[in-house]
Design an enzyme around this catalytic site. Sequence first.
Site, PDB file in Angstrom:
ATOM      1  CG  HIS A  48      -1.610   1.280   1.479  1.00 64.38           C
ATOM      2  ND1 HIS A  48      -1.158   2.174   2.428  1.00 64.38           N
ATOM      3  CD2 HIS A  48      -2.693   1.857   0.903  1.00 64.38           C
ATOM      4  CE1 HIS A  48      -1.948   3.238   2.434  1.00 64.38           C
ATOM      5  NE2 HIS A  48      -2.881   3.061   1.519  1.00 64.38           N
ATOM      6  CD  GLU A  51      -2.624   2.624  -3.659  1.00 64.97           C
ATOM      7  OE1 GLU A  51      -3.269   3.684  -3.517  1.00 64.97           O
ATOM      8  OE2 GLU A  51      -2.957   1.541  -3.130  1.00 64.97           O
ATOM      9  CG  HIS A  52       0.279   6.348  -0.521  1.00 63.21           C
ATOM     10  ND1 HIS A  52      -0.168   7.404   0.259  1.00 63.21           N
ATOM     11  CD2 HIS A  52      -0.695   5.401  -0.438  1.00 63.21           C
ATOM     12  CE1 HIS A  52      -1.345   7.106   0.777  1.00 63.21           C
ATOM     13  NE2 HIS A  52      -1.680   5.890   0.370  1.00 63.21           N
ATOM     14  CD  GLU A 129      -4.479   5.589   3.465  1.00 64.26           C
ATOM     15  OE1 GLU A 129      -5.219   4.885   2.750  1.00 64.26           O
ATOM     16  OE2 GLU A 129      -3.308   5.871   3.145  1.00 64.26           O
TER      17      GLU A 129
END
Length: 421
Positions: A48, A51-52, A129
């Site tokens: 994840h 992905e950023h 987040e």
Amino acid sequence: MAVFERTRLSNGIRVLTAPMPQAQSVSCFVMFAAGARYEAAEIGGIAHFAEHMFFKGTERRPTARDIATEIDGIGGEFNAFTGKEYTGYYVKCAAGTRDVALDVLVDMLRNSRFDADEIEREKGVIVEEMNMYHDTPRDFIGGVYESLLYGDQPLGRDIIGTKESVRAATRETFTSFIDRWYRPERMVVGLGGKIGDGLTERLEELLGSIEPRETGMPEPAVIPATGQTVKVHTKQSDQAHIVLGARSYPLGHPDRYVLQLLATVLGGGMSSRLFTEVRERRGLAYYVFGTNSSYVDAGSLYAQAGVDIDRIDDAVKTIAHELHLIAEEPVPAAELEKARAFAKGRFVLSLESPHGTIMFGLRREVLQGSAEEPEAILAGLDAVTAEDIQRVARDVVGGQLKLAVVGPFDDAERFERLLAT
């Protein structure tokens, strides 16, 4: 007529297209059979996090603004998503700007800088987040339920990782993960909409030099025969969130369409059994639904609801009763046909756009090695009988029910007693 067309590049990368000549747009995807379950615990969340980082700059487009400016310049939309078994990146744009979209997308995935300062800055973003995720019980309850089902193994851990694993990430953490898993055998390029000419040649230019390499497989899911039946995450709140369900079948199981209709009868739409009984008749919840979620080697049929904390016992008992009832009594013919029409209708609606169509095909191509044609899905749903639903319900619900709770509670035993009755 087939919806999907398949080819391969010289290095083995699969290309899946869903041509829609009448469309004026094209959705360009790159998907990998690599997600959170491919991580060791100490690098949890790296899929994840990566992905950023892919959006933060490349050698040719050094900053996030440079990347965004180029996509804005063609009026496109771009984003990414990370699951436990796959990760996807896409640009959606006007058909005439396809090559720009593909160039930016591949540049991000092949040439991202993973600048150390950017990594440190983004750690704060990821932690925030994570805080948002933990403060949103409707989302967080799913992670609590999966940790109950799978425990301390990759499927049981949160996709986002932990604050410790995120803060410990270095440039080498990213490059090692990508170098191992982002290989041709796990990679599918997908385009849906107005495809245009010369696609294979363009993709060969962009991707043909990626070296094929055996990647191995992730850790298989281990399903304990018994174990904990209730997991409570104590959180002060005015509403409790619950997930109540049982283990079901993997993604490609022969009874997957039966499971889909079983879940639809239980909790698909505002006329479903759970919505009618839990919300409309008893007023126990604002939202309630039932669904089946499957991985390549595991699955679960479950109901989720946000309920009155003072009536949570009634909600748990009511949902459990509905789960057992569908195993005990055949679904009436009219109710089955309504559920069938609902499932088929929602599926067809999801294919209305080029984006939705190629996303449907890609998920199956990435995880199962072939994209099932929409006609086969509809035929599979048409073949399900009431006897099938009762048979599968007995098998699934007849197993051990599992309950996850987020709310102002700290006593798991009170809920265990409810499940035992």
